[in-house]
Scaffold this motif. Structure first.
Motif, PDB file in Angstrom:
ATOM      1  N   ASP A 139       0.820  -1.204   0.000  1.00 20.40           N
ATOM      2  CA  ASP A 139       0.000   0.000   0.000  1.00 20.40           C
ATOM      3  C   ASP A 139       0.858   1.260   0.000  1.00 20.40           C
ATOM      4  OD1 ASP A 139       0.993  -0.373   2.531  1.00 20.40           O
ATOM      5  OD2 ASP A 139      -0.869   0.132   3.573  1.00 20.40           O
ATOM      6  N   ASN A 140       2.174   1.095  -0.185  1.00 18.95           N
ATOM      7  CA  ASN A 140       3.059   2.260  -0.180  1.00 18.95           C
ATOM      8  C   ASN A 140       4.290   2.002  -1.048  1.00 18.95           C
ATOM      9  OD1 ASN A 140       3.926   4.840   0.553  1.00 18.95           O
ATOM     10  ND2 ASN A 140       5.093   4.046   2.305  1.00 18.95           N
ATOM     11  N   MET A 141       4.066   1.441  -2.238  1.00 18.10           N
ATOM     12  CA  MET A 141       5.150   1.150  -3.173  1.00 18.10           C
ATOM     13  C   MET A 141       4.780   1.676  -4.555  1.00 18.10           C
ATOM     14  SD  MET A 141       5.943  -2.854  -2.273  1.00 18.10           S
ATOM     15  CE  MET A 141       7.298  -2.963  -3.449  1.00 18.10           C
ATOM     16  N   ASN A 142       5.791   1.974  -5.348  1.00 19.44           N
ATOM     17  CA  ASN A 142       5.547   2.317  -6.741  1.00 19.44           C
ATOM     18  C   ASN A 142       5.398   1.016  -7.522  1.00 19.44           C
ATOM     19  OD1 ASN A 142       5.391   3.470  -9.277  1.00 19.44           O
ATOM     20  ND2 ASN A 142       7.599   3.710  -9.466  1.00 19.44           N
ATOM     21  N   LEU A 143       4.168   0.659  -7.865  1.00 15.47           N
ATOM     22  CA  LEU A 143       3.867  -0.562  -8.602  1.00 15.47           C
ATOM     23  C   LEU A 143       3.356  -0.168  -9.985  1.00 15.47           C
ATOM     24  CD1 LEU A 143       2.163  -2.530  -5.713  1.00 15.47           C
ATOM     25  CD2 LEU A 143       4.471  -2.878  -6.622  1.00 15.47           C
ATOM     26  N   GLU A 192     -11.650 -12.034  -9.854  1.00 12.72           N
ATOM     27  CA  GLU A 192     -12.701 -13.033 -10.027  1.00 12.72           C
ATOM     28  C   GLU A 192     -13.991 -12.605  -9.345  1.00 12.72           C
ATOM     29  OE1 GLU A 192     -11.306 -16.807  -8.740  1.00 12.72           O
ATOM     30  OE2 GLU A 192      -9.747 -16.968 -10.293  1.00 12.72           O
ATOM     31  N   SER A 193     -13.873 -11.814  -8.304  1.00  8.18           N
ATOM     32  CA  SER A 193     -15.048 -11.310  -7.584  1.00  8.18           C
ATOM     33  C   SER A 193     -15.842 -10.304  -8.403  1.00  8.18           C
ATOM     34  CB  SER A 193     -14.608 -10.646  -6.286  1.00  8.18           C
ATOM     35  OG  SER A 193     -13.804  -9.499  -6.552  1.00  8.18           O
ATOM     36  N   GLY A 194     -15.236  -9.814  -9.493  1.00  8.39           N
ATOM     37  CA  GLY A 194     -15.868  -8.770 -10.291  1.00  8.39           C
ATOM     38  C   GLY A 194     -15.387  -7.383  -9.939  1.00  8.39           C
ATOM     39  N   ASN A 195     -14.619  -7.262  -8.863  1.00 15.40           N
ATOM     40  CA  ASN A 195     -14.069  -5.972  -8.479  1.00 15.40           C
ATOM     41  C   ASN A 195     -12.814  -5.656  -9.289  1.00 15.40           C
ATOM     42  OD1 ASN A 195     -16.047  -5.590  -6.524  1.00 15.40           O
ATOM     43  ND2 ASN A 195     -14.808  -6.517  -4.906  1.00 15.40           N
ATOM     44  N   LEU A 196     -12.448  -4.386  -9.302  1.00 12.38           N
ATOM     45  CA  LEU A 196     -11.250  -3.935  -9.995  1.00 12.38           C
ATOM     46  C   LEU A 196     -10.144  -3.669  -8.982  1.00 12.38           C
ATOM     47  CD1 LEU A 196     -13.034  -1.368 -12.328  1.00 12.38           C
ATOM     48  CD2 LEU A 196     -12.061  -3.546 -13.057  1.00 12.38           C
ATOM     49  N   LEU A 197      -8.947  -4.167  -9.278  1.00  6.93           N
ATOM     50  CA  LEU A 197      -7.790  -3.884  -8.437  1.00  6.93           C
ATOM     51  C   LEU A 197      -6.814  -3.053  -9.252  1.00  6.93           C
ATOM     52  CD1 LEU A 197      -6.499  -4.380  -5.658  1.00  6.93           C
ATOM     53  CD2 LEU A 197      -5.326  -6.359  -6.658  1.00  6.93           C
ATOM     54  N   MET A 198      -6.372  -1.933  -8.683  1.00  2.35           N
ATOM     55  CA  MET A 198      -5.516  -0.999  -9.398  1.00  2.35           C
ATOM     56  C   MET A 198      -4.174  -0.852  -8.696  1.00  2.35           C
ATOM     57  SD  MET A 198      -8.263   2.027 -10.266  1.00  2.35           S
ATOM     58  CE  MET A 198      -9.931   1.611 -10.785  1.00  2.35           C
ATOM     59  N   SER A 199      -3.119  -0.833  -9.505  1.00  2.00           N
ATOM     60  CA  SER A 199      -1.794  -0.498  -8.991  1.00  2.00           C
ATOM     61  C   SER A 199      -1.556   0.984  -9.210  1.00  2.00           C
ATOM     62  CB  SER A 199      -0.721  -1.324  -9.686  1.00  2.00           C
ATOM     63  OG  SER A 199      -0.715  -1.087 -11.090  1.00  2.00           O
ATOM     64  N   SER A 200      -0.645   1.541  -8.414  1.00  2.00           N
ATOM     65  CA  SER A 200      -0.354   2.961  -8.540  1.00  2.00           C
ATOM     66  C   SER A 200       1.071   3.229  -8.083  1.00  2.00           C
ATOM     67  CB  SER A 200      -1.329   3.800  -7.697  1.00  2.00           C
ATOM     68  OG  SER A 200      -0.947   3.813  -6.334  1.00  2.00           O
ATOM     69  N   ASP A 201       1.524   4.462  -8.275  1.00  5.57           N
ATOM     70  CA  ASP A 201       2.850   4.823  -7.791  1.00  5.57           C
ATOM     71  C   ASP A 201       2.875   4.978  -6.278  1.00  5.57           C
ATOM     72  OD1 ASP A 201       1.305   7.130  -7.721  1.00  5.57           O
ATOM     73  OD2 ASP A 201       2.942   8.446  -8.323  1.00  5.57           O
ATOM     74  N   SER A 202       1.729   4.812  -5.644  1.00  3.12           N
ATOM     75  CA  SER A 202       1.638   4.857  -4.185  1.00  3.12           C
ATOM     76  C   SER A 202       1.136   3.535  -3.615  1.00  3.12           C
ATOM     77  CB  SER A 202       0.707   5.990  -3.741  1.00  3.12           C
ATOM     78  OG  SER A 202       1.193   7.241  -4.168  1.00  3.12           O
ATOM     79  N   GLY A 203       1.218   2.462  -4.389  1.00  2.00           N
ATOM     80  CA  GLY A 203       0.820   1.147  -3.917  1.00  2.00           C
ATOM     81  C   GLY A 203      -0.482   0.660  -4.510  1.00  2.00           C
ATOM     82  N   LEU A 204      -0.912  -0.503  -4.062  1.00  2.00           N
ATOM     83  CA  LEU A 204      -2.188  -1.046  -4.505  1.00  2.00           C
ATOM     84  C   LEU A 204      -3.329  -0.298  -3.838  1.00  2.00           C
ATOM     85  CD1 LEU A 204      -1.502  -4.895  -4.463  1.00  2.00           C
ATOM     86  CD2 LEU A 204      -1.546  -3.365  -6.440  1.00  2.00           C
ATOM     87  N   LEU A 205      -4.374  -0.025  -4.615  1.00  2.00           N
ATOM     88  CA  LEU A 205      -5.536   0.687  -4.097  1.00  2.00           C
ATOM     89  C   LEU A 205      -6.585  -0.300  -3.628  1.00  2.00           C
ATOM     90  CD1 LEU A 205      -5.805   3.422  -6.872  1.00  2.00           C
ATOM     91  CD2 LEU A 205      -4.452   3.452  -4.761  1.00  2.00           C
ATOM     92  N   PRO A 206      -7.464   0.089  -2.720  1.00  2.00           N
ATOM     93  CA  PRO A 206      -8.537  -0.815  -2.289  1.00  2.00           C
ATOM     94  C   PRO A 206      -9.375  -1.246  -3.487  1.00  2.00           C
ATOM     95  CG  PRO A 206      -8.389   1.087  -0.835  1.00  2.00           C
ATOM     96  CD  PRO A 206      -7.497   1.373  -1.995  1.00  2.00           C
ATOM     97  N   PRO A 207      -9.817  -2.513  -3.533  1.00  2.00           N
ATOM     98  CA  PRO A 207     -10.643  -2.976  -4.665  1.00  2.00           C
ATOM     99  C   PRO A 207     -11.846  -2.073  -4.891  1.00  2.00           C
ATOM    100  CG  PRO A 207      -9.973  -4.824  -3.307  1.00  2.00           C
ATOM    101  CD  PRO A 207      -9.568  -3.582  -2.554  1.00  2.00           C
ATOM    102  N   LEU A 208     -12.153  -1.865  -6.148  1.00  2.00           N
ATOM    103  CA  LEU A 208     -13.256  -0.989  -6.546  1.00  2.00           C
ATOM    104  C   LEU A 208     -14.339  -1.837  -7.184  1.00  2.00           C
ATOM    105  CD1 LEU A 208     -14.166   2.051  -6.988  1.00  2.00           C
ATOM    106  CD2 LEU A 208     -13.148   1.832  -9.265  1.00  2.00           C
TER     107      LEU A 208
END
Length: 326
Positions: free
Chosen positions: A37-41, A299-315
């Protein structure tokens, strides 16, 4: 004036360069210590191993529980260089590319990686794809071009399309994999209609950098880039019409949704949604200074996003229907 390397690099914001060139020996991190949650991914995808994400200091991380916990993949060599993109040809076999010409290969979905190329001082590699011929091609800064004819095991230099020295940010395939586009700096766009064997430049229609795009089938394409600019083509990439540009942030990634909608994302957490095959886009959201770098559908249908500040909560898809926010 030429866009500087740190700005033009696809899916990389200014902080990425600091991480990329800071060669630090860091201790191995346990599964509970990895600060996802605090990495450049810069890239995230789904494979036989589960979720695979990569980026800062050469870290490649794997999750078998939809992102609830992460472990480090095993790398034959750790160069601590920024990984810019992951690309898998199937659920087991894929490549990772990055700064200093770094290329790694996996045969087990991303659990383990073998270094196949590393050139200290070389420019970053930014885009990679598998051509219909079976050759892998990789492109990057200042027209850097590489090719592998043995499934990514060995690599050699490839002449850049038309000798360009512009940054080449991404390579995109049509649904039938016959037409290909390379997008890059200063409106650079090359097209191939023979599976990537030969390339021709498309006359400039935009003087800013293009970072990505996708084929929508039936000779329809969408490309996107700096300052919220989005362009659509209905003639297989020969001509382009602007369908965006009102948003003063760059767009770096996209995700096609199961219902046919198209989601774009980029700087400031900006999200844009199209219900009409890219003819128009609705602004959904903008939040803070972080930059969305990639999106995958769980698989749940949610979206997972990477960012320059880490992974974001599923949307959830339901959240995409909420009113725009500042």
């Amino acid at each position: 004036m030429r866009v500087t390397l740190g700005i033009a690099v696809s899916l990389i914001v200014a902080a990425a360069g600091m991480f990329a060139f800071s060669h630090r020996d860091t201790p191995s991190l346990g599964s509970r210590q990895i600060p996802v949650d605090n990495m450049n991914l810069t890239s995230i995808t789904q494979t036989d191993a589960g979720l695979v994400t990569a980026g800062e200091l050469g870290h490649i991380l794997v999750s078998s529980d939809e992102g609830n916990s992460w472990t480090q993949a095993a790398l034959s060599d750790q160069r601590h260089a920024l990984i810019t993109r992951l690309h898998f040809k199937d659920s087991l076999n894929g490549l990772a590319i990055g700064h200093e010409g770094w290329i790694l290969k996996t045969r087990d979905g991303g659990r383990t990686w073998q270094e196949v190329a590393f050139n200290p001082g070389s420019e970053p590699l930014l885009g990679i794809h598998l051509l219909p011929s079976g050759d892998w091609v990789a492109f990057g800064a200042f027209g850097q071009s590489r090719i592998s004819r043995d499934d990514g095991i060995s690599w050699s230099e490839l002449p850049s399309p038309e000798g360009t020295d512009w940054h080449l940010n991404n390579i995109i395939a049509s649904e039938d994999r016959r037409t290909w586009l390379i997008v890059g700096e200063s409106g650079t766009l090359f097209r191939s209609t023979d599976g990537g064997t030969n390339w021709e430049s498309i006359p400039e229609f935009y003087n800013g950098s293009l970072y990505g795009g996708l084929s929508l089938g039936d000779d329809t394409w969408v490309v996107y880039g700096m300052r919220g600019n989005i362009f659509r083509s209905d003639d297989n990439g020969l001509s382009w019409t602007s369908v965006g540009g009102e948003l003063p942030v760059s767009i770096f990634t996209h995700q096609s949704l199961d219902n046919g909608d198209l989601l774009l994302a980029g700087q400031g957490g900006a999200l844009l949604l199209s219900h009409d095959q890219g003819r128009s886009f609705r602004f959904l959201h903008k939040s803070g200074r972080m930059t969305v770098t990639d999106i995958t559908l769980l698989e749940s249908g949610n979206l997972l996003m990477s960012s320059d500040s880490g992974l974001l909560p599923p949307l959830s898809l339901a959240q995409l229907k909420q009113p725009s926010g500042a």
